[in-house]
Design a protein around this motif. Structure first.
Motif, PDB file in Angstrom:
ATOM      1  N   UNK A  41       2.193  -4.056  -3.778  1.00 17.36           N
ATOM      2  CA  UNK A  41       1.653  -3.313  -2.641  1.00 17.36           C
ATOM      3  C   UNK A  41       2.439  -3.585  -1.365  1.00 17.36           C
ATOM      4  N   UNK A  42       3.188  -4.692  -1.306  1.00 18.68           N
ATOM      5  CA  UNK A  42       3.912  -5.023  -0.069  1.00 18.68           C
ATOM      6  C   UNK A  42       5.142  -4.148   0.147  1.00 18.68           C
ATOM      7  N   UNK A  43       5.515  -3.316  -0.821  1.00 19.62           N
ATOM      8  CA  UNK A  43       6.738  -2.514  -0.661  1.00 19.62           C
ATOM      9  C   UNK A  43       6.464  -1.103  -0.152  1.00 19.62           C
ATOM     10  N   UNK A  44       5.212  -0.681  -0.160  1.00 21.74           N
ATOM     11  CA  UNK A  44       4.887   0.718   0.104  1.00 21.74           C
ATOM     12  C   UNK A  44       5.015   1.068   1.589  1.00 21.74           C
ATOM     13  N   UNK A 167      -6.536  -0.178  -3.984  1.00 26.28           N
ATOM     14  CA  UNK A 167      -5.330  -0.247  -3.158  1.00 26.28           C
ATOM     15  C   UNK A 167      -5.519   0.488  -1.841  1.00 26.28           C
ATOM     16  N   UNK A 168      -4.625   0.266  -0.878  1.00 29.53           N
ATOM     17  CA  UNK A 168      -4.566   1.173   0.273  1.00 29.53           C
ATOM     18  C   UNK A 168      -4.120   2.561  -0.199  1.00 29.53           C
ATOM     19  N   UNK A 169      -4.244   3.547   0.668  1.00 23.67           N
ATOM     20  CA  UNK A 169      -3.596   4.834   0.422  1.00 23.67           C
ATOM     21  C   UNK A 169      -2.162   4.663   0.895  1.00 23.67           C
ATOM     22  N   UNK A 170      -1.227   4.599  -0.024  1.00 26.82           N
ATOM     23  CA  UNK A 170       0.138   4.255   0.350  1.00 26.82           C
ATOM     24  C   UNK A 170       1.166   5.100  -0.390  1.00 26.82           C
ATOM     25  N   UNK A 171       2.370   5.130   0.188  1.00 24.43           N
ATOM     26  CA  UNK A 171       3.467   5.946  -0.320  1.00 24.43           C
ATOM     27  C   UNK A 171       4.442   5.048  -1.072  1.00 24.43           C
ATOM     28  N   UNK A 179      -0.383   7.578  -3.116  1.00 23.53           N
ATOM     29  CA  UNK A 179      -1.320   7.186  -4.172  1.00 23.53           C
ATOM     30  C   UNK A 179      -2.411   6.266  -3.664  1.00 23.53           C
ATOM     31  N   UNK A 180      -3.521   6.242  -4.422  1.00 27.35           N
ATOM     32  CA  UNK A 180      -4.564   5.235  -4.251  1.00 27.35           C
ATOM     33  C   UNK A 180      -5.051   4.871  -5.647  1.00 27.35           C
ATOM     34  N   UNK A 181      -5.296   3.571  -5.879  1.00 26.87           N
ATOM     35  CA  UNK A 181      -5.594   3.086  -7.218  1.00 26.87           C
ATOM     36  C   UNK A 181      -6.835   2.209  -7.222  1.00 26.87           C
TER      37      UNK A 181
END
Length: 310
Positions: A41-44, A167-171, A179-181
């Motif tokens: 998640x730290x890369x999005x 997850x956050x809503x992230x790209x 995406x969101x998971x």
């Protein structure tokens, strides 16, 4: 402005491919500095009122961020020292964008070493050698960002209905999707990997726990598509009734898909997308035996109750 703008994939394919590489470069800069978080998640990147950002990234002396501004068409790299460098978003080869971005980081004292090759694509040309991808249509980039804004708004509402790990809503710049998971809380079978030009350990970490994921991908035919899948996919998932009627299970992709234009042209676009997100999640949760009673919530009702005097 239209909340759900129209943008045919074929009309901005070359700009899309260039932006894919540019976002990979900036995403890898964040990857180089940020500590590992579960499922990478730290890369999005994240949607902002002007584009896409890394958010605050830790450095040796403070923090910095990098934001694609699709209104002014510039990449801003800002340091907590107060200094800033800009890279113009305009027709230019990936190689030049890479050179300018790394030079901007160096000028700010943010010396960064990344793996200078794109991931999750078949023909991975090193960034410094990529002179093929050099297109940038500012109007198309702006429309794509507005698509992301619209999708982000609804995905955020959907995310809020879950109290379990989500997850956050992230790209994710690897596949270029927003995406969101959601997670059931149970570990998953080891993922086999196999993504092009991507170490298997990336997918193993990303899919280490049972999940239901959904999002928006600006690819394929038409105007892009919304998708939803489960890992591992439970028996009965494919046959679950998912709404609206335009949604269908795509065997080759292993996920439910809903054309973006089916949402955009609906009488109630937000409600149409929410039905897709909720029913495709139900396909995973019901057939996968998730503890829905413990994992789901209606935060608007909870907030109302909290404000009501005793």
């Amino acid at each position: 402005m239209e909340q759900w703008p129209s943008l045919r994939v074929a009309d901005w394919a070359e700009t899309r491919e260039t932006l894919h590489m540019w976002t990979q470069i900036v995403g890898k800069v964040r990857l180089a500095h940020a500590p590992l978080v579960n499922h990478w998640w730290q890369v999005a990147l994240y949607v902002t009122p002007r584009g896409l950002t890394t958010s605050a990234v830790p450095s040796e002396t403070g923090v910095f961020d990098a934001e694609f501004d699709f209104c002014e068409h510039v990449l801003r790299i800002r340091s907590s020292t107060g200094d800033e460098r800009r890279v113009g978003l305009e027709p230019k080869p990936v190689a030049l964008f890479y050179e300018e971005t790394m030079a901007g980081l160096d000028a700010l004292g943010l010396h960064t070493s990344i793996q200078p090759v794109p991931n999750e694509i078949e023909e991975a040309v090193p960034f410094a050698e990529d002179t093929l991808h050099a297109s940038y249509d500012p109007a198309a980039a702006h429309l794509w960002w507005r698509q992301l804004v619209a999708a982000h708004r609804v995905l955020s509402r959907f995310r809020a209905e879950f109290t379990g790990k989500v997850s956050p809503v992230h790209f994710f710049w690897g596949a270029m999707d927003l995406a969101v998971t959601r997670f059931s809380g149970r570990p998953a079978p080891r993922h086999p990997g196999g993504a092009p030009n991507c170490p298997d350990r990336v997918m193993v970490e990303g899919y280490s726990h049972e999940l239901s994921s959904c999002g928006f991908w600006p690819g394929g035919a038409g105007e892009g598509l919304f998708y939803a899948y489960a890992y591992p996919e439970p028996a009965g998932f494919q046959d679950h009734p998912v709404q609206p009627g335009e949604a269908a299970y795509h065997p080759e992709l292993g996920e439910f898909v809903l054309p973006y234009d089916a949402v955009r042209t609906a009488e109630d676009p937000d409600g149409t997308l929410l039905r897709f997100l909720r029913t495709s999640y139900e396909a995973a949760a019901e057939n996968g035996g998730w503890d829905r009673r413990a994992l789901e919530d209606q935060p608007t009702q909870r907030a109302y109750t909290a404000r009501t005097p005793a």
